[in-house]
Design a protein around this motif. Structure first.
Motif, PDB file in Angstrom:
ATOM      1  N   MET A   1       0.821  -1.193   0.000  1.00 22.52           N
ATOM      2  CA  MET A   1       0.000   0.000   0.000  1.00 22.52           C
ATOM      3  C   MET A   1       0.866   1.258   0.000  1.00 22.52           C
ATOM      4  O   MET A   1       0.587   2.184  -0.743  1.00 22.52           O
ATOM      5  CB  MET A   1      -0.922  -0.046   1.223  1.00 22.52           C
ATOM      6  N   ALA A   2       1.900   1.274   0.830  1.00 24.62           N
ATOM      7  CA  ALA A   2       2.798   2.423   0.888  1.00 24.62           C
ATOM      8  C   ALA A   2       3.546   2.573  -0.432  1.00 24.62           C
ATOM      9  O   ALA A   2       3.815   3.682  -0.879  1.00 24.62           O
ATOM     10  CB  ALA A   2       3.778   2.285   2.040  1.00 24.62           C
ATOM     11  N   SER A   3       3.883   1.463  -1.074  1.00 23.71           N
ATOM     12  CA  SER A   3       4.576   1.497  -2.347  1.00 23.71           C
ATOM     13  C   SER A   3       3.698   2.141  -3.420  1.00 23.71           C
ATOM     14  O   SER A   3       4.179   2.902  -4.248  1.00 23.71           O
ATOM     15  CB  SER A   3       4.969   0.078  -2.754  1.00 23.71           C
ATOM     16  N   PHE A   4       2.403   1.818  -3.396  1.00 28.96           N
ATOM     17  CA  PHE A   4       1.458   2.392  -4.357  1.00 28.96           C
ATOM     18  C   PHE A   4       1.350   3.902  -4.177  1.00 28.96           C
ATOM     19  O   PHE A   4       1.318   4.654  -5.142  1.00 28.96           O
ATOM     20  CB  PHE A   4       0.090   1.716  -4.198  1.00 28.96           C
ATOM     21  N   GLN A   5       1.318   4.353  -2.920  1.00 26.50           N
ATOM     22  CA  GLN A   5       1.243   5.792  -2.645  1.00 26.50           C
ATOM     23  C   GLN A   5       2.524   6.500  -3.079  1.00 26.50           C
ATOM     24  O   GLN A   5       2.477   7.599  -3.616  1.00 26.50           O
ATOM     25  CB  GLN A   5       0.990   6.024  -1.158  1.00 26.50           C
ATOM     26  N   ASN A   6       3.685   5.858  -2.841  1.00 22.86           N
ATOM     27  CA  ASN A   6       4.963   6.458  -3.248  1.00 22.86           C
ATOM     28  C   ASN A   6       5.034   6.594  -4.763  1.00 22.86           C
ATOM     29  O   ASN A   6       5.550   7.581  -5.280  1.00 22.86           O
ATOM     30  CB  ASN A   6       6.131   5.618  -2.739  1.00 22.86           C
ATOM     31  N   GLU A   7       4.533   5.593  -5.484  1.00 22.53           N
ATOM     32  CA  GLU A   7       4.532   5.664  -6.941  1.00 22.53           C
ATOM     33  C   GLU A   7       3.654   6.826  -7.425  1.00 22.53           C
ATOM     34  O   GLU A   7       4.020   7.545  -8.352  1.00 22.53           O
ATOM     35  CB  GLU A   7       4.041   4.346  -7.544  1.00 22.53           C
ATOM     36  N   GLY A   8       2.525   6.992  -6.795  1.00 26.35           N
ATOM     37  CA  GLY A   8       1.624   8.092  -7.149  1.00 26.35           C
ATOM     38  C   GLY A   8       2.256   9.442  -6.876  1.00 26.35           C
ATOM     39  O   GLY A   8       2.160  10.368  -7.686  1.00 26.35           O
ATOM     40  N   ILE A   9       2.924   9.538  -5.741  1.00 26.00           N
ATOM     41  CA  ILE A   9       3.590  10.795  -5.386  1.00 26.00           C
ATOM     42  C   ILE A   9       4.737  11.064  -6.356  1.00 26.00           C
ATOM     43  O   ILE A   9       4.916  12.189  -6.835  1.00 26.00           O
ATOM     44  CB  ILE A   9       4.089  10.751  -3.921  1.00 26.00           C
ATOM     45  N   ASN A  10       5.523  10.030  -6.646  1.00 24.25           N
ATOM     46  CA  ASN A  10       6.642  10.194  -7.580  1.00 24.25           C
ATOM     47  C   ASN A  10       6.140  10.611  -8.960  1.00 24.25           C
ATOM     48  O   ASN A  10       6.748  11.459  -9.618  1.00 24.25           O
ATOM     49  CB  ASN A  10       7.447   8.897  -7.685  1.00 24.25           C
ATOM     50  N   ARG A  11       5.066  10.007  -9.418  1.00 25.32           N
ATOM     51  CA  ARG A  11       4.495  10.355 -10.715  1.00 25.32           C
ATOM     52  C   ARG A  11       4.029  11.808 -10.709  1.00 25.32           C
ATOM     53  O   ARG A  11       4.254  12.548 -11.673  1.00 25.32           O
ATOM     54  CB  ARG A  11       3.331   9.422 -11.039  1.00 25.32           C
ATOM     55  N   THR A  12       3.399  12.222  -9.615  1.00 17.53           N
ATOM     56  CA  THR A  12       2.933  13.603  -9.496  1.00 17.53           C
ATOM     57  C   THR A  12       4.116  14.576  -9.519  1.00 17.53           C
ATOM     58  O   THR A  12       4.072  15.614 -10.183  1.00 17.53           O
ATOM     59  CB  THR A  12       2.127  13.791  -8.196  1.00 17.53           C
ATOM     60  N   ILE A  13       5.194  14.215  -8.813  1.00 25.46           N
ATOM     61  CA  ILE A  13       6.384  15.072  -8.781  1.00 25.46           C
ATOM     62  C   ILE A  13       7.008  15.167 -10.173  1.00 25.46           C
ATOM     63  O   ILE A  13       7.397  16.254 -10.636  1.00 25.46           O
ATOM     64  CB  ILE A  13       7.397  14.554  -7.744  1.00 25.46           C
ATOM     65  N   GLN A  14       7.100  14.039 -10.872  1.00 23.20           N
ATOM     66  CA  GLN A  14       7.665  14.046 -12.220  1.00 23.20           C
ATOM     67  C   GLN A  14       6.822  14.887 -13.173  1.00 23.20           C
ATOM     68  O   GLN A  14       7.354  15.638 -13.995  1.00 23.20           O
ATOM     69  CB  GLN A  14       7.789  12.611 -12.744  1.00 23.20           C
TER      70      GLN A  14
END
Length: 90
Positions: A1-14
């Motif tokens: 679950m935390a990995s999914f949120q990190n991916e979303g945050i990273n995508r948003t940052i990119q």
């Protein structure tokens, strides 16, 4: 679950960085266009001022010549003395 949120945050940052880079490119291009247009405006205004001055001199010469012709003041060749008038204006 935390990995999914990190991916979303990273995508948003990119995406944010990509948008910022795009905005920076567009802003730089707008500045270049603006600089060119300002330079072009200054150049045109200077050239138009010079042409306006030359045109004014020609108009004054024509008025002078018309006045001389209407008064009958012409030189021996039946032509107005243009050279003297033009030298006076310069």
């Amino acid at each position: 679950m935390a990995s999914f949120q990190n991916e979303g945050i990273n995508r948003t940052i990119q995406q944010d960085w990509a948008n910022r880079e795009y905005i920076e490119i567009i802003t730089g291009s707008i500045k270049k266009i603006s600089d060119f247009l300002n330079s072009f405006d200054r150049s045109c205004r200077g050239r138009l001022a010079s042409l306006n001055e030359k045109l004014s001199n020609l108009e004054r010469t024509i008025e002078y010549l018309e006045a001389k012709v209407s008064k009958g003041e012409v030189n021996g060749n039946n032509q107005p003395n243009v050279t003297n008038q033009m030298n006076k204006q310069e």
